[in-house]
Design a protein around this motif. Structure first.
Motif, PDB file in Angstrom:
ATOM      1  N   PRO A  35     101.743  42.248  26.938  1.00  0.00           N
ATOM      2  CA  PRO A  35     101.871  41.724  28.300  1.00  0.00           C
ATOM      3  C   PRO A  35     103.285  41.966  28.840  1.00  0.00           C
ATOM      4  CG  PRO A  35     102.141  39.948  26.738  1.00  0.00           C
ATOM      5  CD  PRO A  35     101.824  41.178  25.932  1.00  0.00           C
ATOM      6  N   ALA A  36     103.496  41.648  30.082  1.00  0.00           N
ATOM      7  CA  ALA A  36     104.833  41.760  30.672  1.00  0.00           C
ATOM      8  C   ALA A  36     105.762  40.711  30.078  1.00  0.00           C
ATOM      9  CB  ALA A  36     104.749  41.594  32.181  1.00  0.00           C
ATOM     10  N   GLU A  37     107.064  40.979  30.181  1.00  0.00           N
ATOM     11  CA  GLU A  37     108.058  40.016  29.724  1.00  0.00           C
ATOM     12  C   GLU A  37     107.974  38.731  30.566  1.00  0.00           C
ATOM     13  OE1 GLU A  37     110.168  44.106  30.048  1.00  0.00           O
ATOM     14  OE2 GLU A  37     108.640  42.949  31.127  1.00  0.00           O
ATOM     15  N   VAL A  38     108.486  37.658  30.015  1.00  0.00           N
ATOM     16  CA  VAL A  38     108.678  36.428  30.789  1.00  0.00           C
ATOM     17  C   VAL A  38     110.132  36.007  30.642  1.00  0.00           C
ATOM     18  CG1 VAL A  38     106.302  35.616  30.642  1.00  0.00           C
ATOM     19  CG2 VAL A  38     107.926  34.972  28.853  1.00  0.00           C
ATOM     20  N   GLN A  39     110.633  35.260  31.619  1.00  0.00           N
ATOM     21  CA  GLN A  39     112.010  34.813  31.545  1.00  0.00           C
ATOM     22  C   GLN A  39     112.173  33.466  32.232  1.00  0.00           C
ATOM     23  OE1 GLN A  39     114.526  37.675  33.620  1.00  0.00           O
ATOM     24  NE2 GLN A  39     114.513  36.417  35.440  1.00  0.00           N
ATOM     25  N   ILE A  40     113.198  32.747  31.832  1.00  0.00           N
ATOM     26  CA  ILE A  40     113.605  31.541  32.520  1.00  0.00           C
ATOM     27  C   ILE A  40     115.122  31.595  32.650  1.00  0.00           C
ATOM     28  CG2 ILE A  40     111.669  30.098  31.765  1.00  0.00           C
ATOM     29  CD1 ILE A  40     113.482  28.915  29.604  1.00  0.00           C
ATOM     30  N   GLU A  41     115.653  30.963  33.668  1.00  0.00           N
ATOM     31  CA  GLU A  41     117.095  30.907  33.844  1.00  0.00           C
ATOM     32  C   GLU A  41     117.446  29.662  34.650  1.00  0.00           C
ATOM     33  OE1 GLU A  41     118.049  33.430  37.862  1.00  0.00           O
ATOM     34  OE2 GLU A  41     117.800  34.592  36.024  1.00  0.00           O
ATOM     35  N   GLY A  42     118.702  29.278  34.554  1.00  0.00           N
ATOM     36  CA  GLY A  42     119.123  28.101  35.292  1.00  0.00           C
ATOM     37  C   GLY A  42     120.512  27.658  34.886  1.00  0.00           C
TER      38      GLY A  42
ATOM     39  N   ILE B 240     121.752  36.886  21.710  1.00  0.00           N
ATOM     40  CA  ILE B 240     120.759  37.681  20.981  1.00  0.00           C
ATOM     41  C   ILE B 240     120.332  38.834  21.885  1.00  0.00           C
ATOM     42  CG2 ILE B 240     118.352  37.720  20.212  1.00  0.00           C
ATOM     43  CD1 ILE B 240     118.726  34.998  18.979  1.00  0.00           C
ATOM     44  N   GLY B 241     120.291  40.039  21.326  1.00  0.00           N
ATOM     45  CA  GLY B 241     119.873  41.189  22.107  1.00  0.00           C
ATOM     46  C   GLY B 241     120.094  42.482  21.350  1.00  0.00           C
ATOM     47  N   GLU B 242     119.650  43.557  21.946  1.00  0.00           N
ATOM     48  CA  GLU B 242     119.783  44.867  21.306  1.00  0.00           C
ATOM     49  C   GLU B 242     121.244  45.249  21.112  1.00  0.00           C
ATOM     50  OE1 GLU B 242     118.039  49.416  21.816  1.00  0.00           O
ATOM     51  OE2 GLU B 242     117.939  48.001  23.490  1.00  0.00           O
ATOM     52  N   LYS B 243     122.095  44.946  22.098  1.00  0.00           N
ATOM     53  CA  LYS B 243     123.505  45.312  21.998  1.00  0.00           C
ATOM     54  C   LYS B 243     124.230  44.548  20.899  1.00  0.00           C
ATOM     55  CE  LYS B 243     124.127  46.872  26.757  1.00  0.00           C
ATOM     56  NZ  LYS B 243     124.882  46.668  28.027  1.00  0.00           N
ATOM     57  N   THR B 244     123.785  43.334  20.626  1.00  0.00           N
ATOM     58  CA  THR B 244     124.420  42.549  19.567  1.00  0.00           C
ATOM     59  C   THR B 244     123.818  42.838  18.197  1.00  0.00           C
ATOM     60  OG1 THR B 244     122.924  40.710  20.079  1.00  0.00           O
ATOM     61  CG2 THR B 244     125.099  40.669  21.093  1.00  0.00           C
TER      62      THR B 244
ATOM     63  N   ARG C 164     107.306  47.801  22.769  1.00  0.00           N
ATOM     64  CA  ARG C 164     108.039  48.063  21.523  1.00  0.00           C
ATOM     65  C   ARG C 164     109.542  48.207  21.739  1.00  0.00           C
ATOM     66  NH1 ARG C 164     104.858  49.463  17.211  1.00  0.00           N
ATOM     67  NH2 ARG C 164     102.693  50.024  17.641  1.00  0.00           N
ATOM     68  N   ASP C 165     109.932  48.681  22.919  1.00  0.00           N
ATOM     69  CA  ASP C 165     111.312  49.119  23.101  1.00  0.00           C
ATOM     70  C   ASP C 165     112.189  48.191  23.934  1.00  0.00           C
ATOM     71  OD1 ASP C 165     110.677  51.453  21.652  1.00  0.00           O
ATOM     72  OD2 ASP C 165     109.876  52.385  23.470  1.00  0.00           O
ATOM     73  N   LYS C 166     111.596  47.253  24.639  1.00  0.00           N
ATOM     74  CA  LYS C 166     112.393  46.325  25.443  1.00  0.00           C
ATOM     75  C   LYS C 166     112.601  45.047  24.645  1.00  0.00           C
ATOM     76  CE  LYS C 166     111.050  48.167  29.952  1.00  0.00           C
ATOM     77  NZ  LYS C 166     112.399  48.676  30.226  1.00  0.00           N
ATOM     78  N   TYR C 167     113.818  44.891  24.158  1.00  0.00           N
ATOM     79  CA  TYR C 167     114.107  43.794  23.240  1.00  0.00           C
ATOM     80  C   TYR C 167     114.373  42.484  23.978  1.00  0.00           C
ATOM     81  CZ  TYR C 167     114.424  47.193  19.472  1.00  0.00           C
ATOM     82  OH  TYR C 167     114.134  48.174  18.557  1.00  0.00           O
ATOM     83  N   ALA C 168     114.115  41.398  23.270  1.00  0.00           N
ATOM     84  CA  ALA C 168     114.375  40.070  23.821  1.00  0.00           C
ATOM     85  C   ALA C 168     115.875  39.861  23.996  1.00  0.00           C
ATOM     86  CB  ALA C 168     113.794  39.008  22.888  1.00  0.00           C
ATOM     87  N   LYS C 169     116.227  38.945  24.910  1.00  0.00           N
ATOM     88  CA  LYS C 169     117.630  38.635  25.169  1.00  0.00           C
ATOM     89  C   LYS C 169     117.808  37.133  25.367  1.00  0.00           C
ATOM     90  CE  LYS C 169     118.644  43.006  27.574  1.00  0.00           C
ATOM     91  NZ  LYS C 169     119.079  43.602  28.867  1.00  0.00           N
ATOM     92  N   ILE C 170     118.917  36.629  24.863  1.00  0.00           N
ATOM     93  CA  ILE C 170     119.339  35.258  25.147  1.00  0.00           C
ATOM     94  C   ILE C 170     120.773  35.339  25.634  1.00  0.00           C
ATOM     95  CG2 ILE C 170     119.839  32.976  24.206  1.00  0.00           C
ATOM     96  CD1 ILE C 170     117.618  33.403  22.173  1.00  0.00           C
TER      97      ILE C 170
ATOM     98  N   ASN D 248     121.159  41.705  16.689  1.00  0.00           N
ATOM     99  CA  ASN D 248     120.616  40.588  15.912  1.00  0.00           C
ATOM    100  C   ASN D 248     119.264  40.125  16.427  1.00  0.00           C
ATOM    101  OD1 ASN D 248     121.559  39.597  18.325  1.00  0.00           O
ATOM    102  ND2 ASN D 248     122.549  37.785  17.459  1.00  0.00           N
ATOM    103  N   VAL D 249     118.528  41.027  17.093  1.00  0.00           N
ATOM    104  CA  VAL D 249     117.202  40.702  17.599  1.00  0.00           C
ATOM    105  C   VAL D 249     116.159  41.391  16.739  1.00  0.00           C
ATOM    106  CG1 VAL D 249     117.210  42.635  19.235  1.00  0.00           C
ATOM    107  CG2 VAL D 249     115.737  40.661  19.656  1.00  0.00           C
ATOM    108  N   GLY D 250     115.011  40.748  16.571  1.00  0.00           N
ATOM    109  CA  GLY D 250     113.988  41.356  15.733  1.00  0.00           C
ATOM    110  C   GLY D 250     112.595  40.855  16.074  1.00  0.00           C
ATOM    111  N   ARG D 251     111.613  41.428  15.416  1.00  0.00           N
ATOM    112  CA  ARG D 251     110.221  41.046  15.660  1.00  0.00           C
ATOM    113  C   ARG D 251     109.991  39.598  15.241  1.00  0.00           C
ATOM    114  NH1 ARG D 251     105.925  44.559  12.506  1.00  0.00           N
ATOM    115  NH2 ARG D 251     106.925  43.486  10.754  1.00  0.00           N
TER     116      ARG D 251
END
Length: 235
Positions: free
Chosen positions: A221-228, A98-102, A84-90, A104-107
């Motif tokens: 589930p756990a978060e997933v991420q990609i980067e590059g 996109i993120g909690e600090k900006t 519930r508390d760890k928000y998505a980030k781009i 503009n993130v939501g469900r």
């Protein structure tokens, strides 16, 4: 020479040598500064100590990459929400799109559109897929992205419950291989482009499903991420 005379000469010579040694030490002490003597004594005391070597602090890279992207590429990092508390980030080029600090993130499914030619963000929006009928609005948003643009998509909380078939077709048409597998509270991230072909070797998509036996968070589930790194010139 008589024995008594020899003994006297030895005593006189020893006394003379002692006086010369004392006087030499006195002159040496006067000529060498006190600071140098103190430093020398300190150095002697520390001969057996090992020097302490401090490694330089690692330089922070764009979007918290471990290694820097080449100068002719864009750095990106997509992270889904967790619990519930760890928000998505781009993150793109070290800018949090996109993120909690900006704020503009939501469900649901969060999307950012970036102009590929300039590297500037054009629009961001999230679409709630748990309440309301928002699939149509999301389709319109995706289709509004002009040619030569990058699209980044990440889920927070649930991105599947009200995701309709026509929306899945649109995302699938952009190259997603997992959108049809997305389930309740699945963690999902996706990178795509319109009007240009991204290199096959870059990370584009990842998914992780909710499993009560292995969930990292209660019900999630756990978060997933990609980067590059995205080349600034593609076909």
């Amino acid at each position: 020479m008589r024995p008594g005379t020899t003994g006297t000469l030895k005593a006189v010579f020893f006394l003379f040598a002692s006086i010369c040694a004392w006087y030499s030490g006195y002159l040496l002490a006067e000529l060498i500064p006190e600071v140098s003597l103190s430093s020398a004594a300190y150095s002697i005391r520390n001969i057996g100590e090992r020097p302490v070597l401090k490694a330089p602090a690692p330089k922070r890279q764009k979007c918290d990459h471990w290694t820097p992207c080449p100068s002719d590429t864009y750095a990106y990092r997509l992270l889904s929400g967790g619990g519930r508390d760890k928000y998505a980030k781009i993150c793109f080029e070290d800018e949090l799109l996109i993120g909690e600090k900006t704020g503009n993130v939501g469900r649901g499914i969060n999307i950012a559109i970036v102009n590929y030619m300039t590297g500037k963000v054009m629009a961001t929006q999230y679409f709630d897929m748990f309440e309301g009928d928002n699939s149509g609005q999301m389709i319109n948003f995706i289709q509004s992205a002009p040619s030569k643009s990058l699209l980044f998509m990440v889920t927070h909380d649930d991105g599947a419950s009200r995701l309709k078939e026509d929306a899945k077709k649109v995302i699938e048409g952009l190259g997603s291989k997992h959108i049809r597998n997305i389930q309740f509270r699945s963690s999902w991230v996706f990178l795509t482009a319109k009007g240009l072909q991204l290199p096959e070797e870059i990370q584009r998509e990842s998914i992780n499903h909710s499993d009560s036996a292995r969930n990292r968070y209660s019900g999630w589930p756990a978060e997933v991420q990609i980067e590059g790194c995205i080349p600034r010139k593609t076909s």
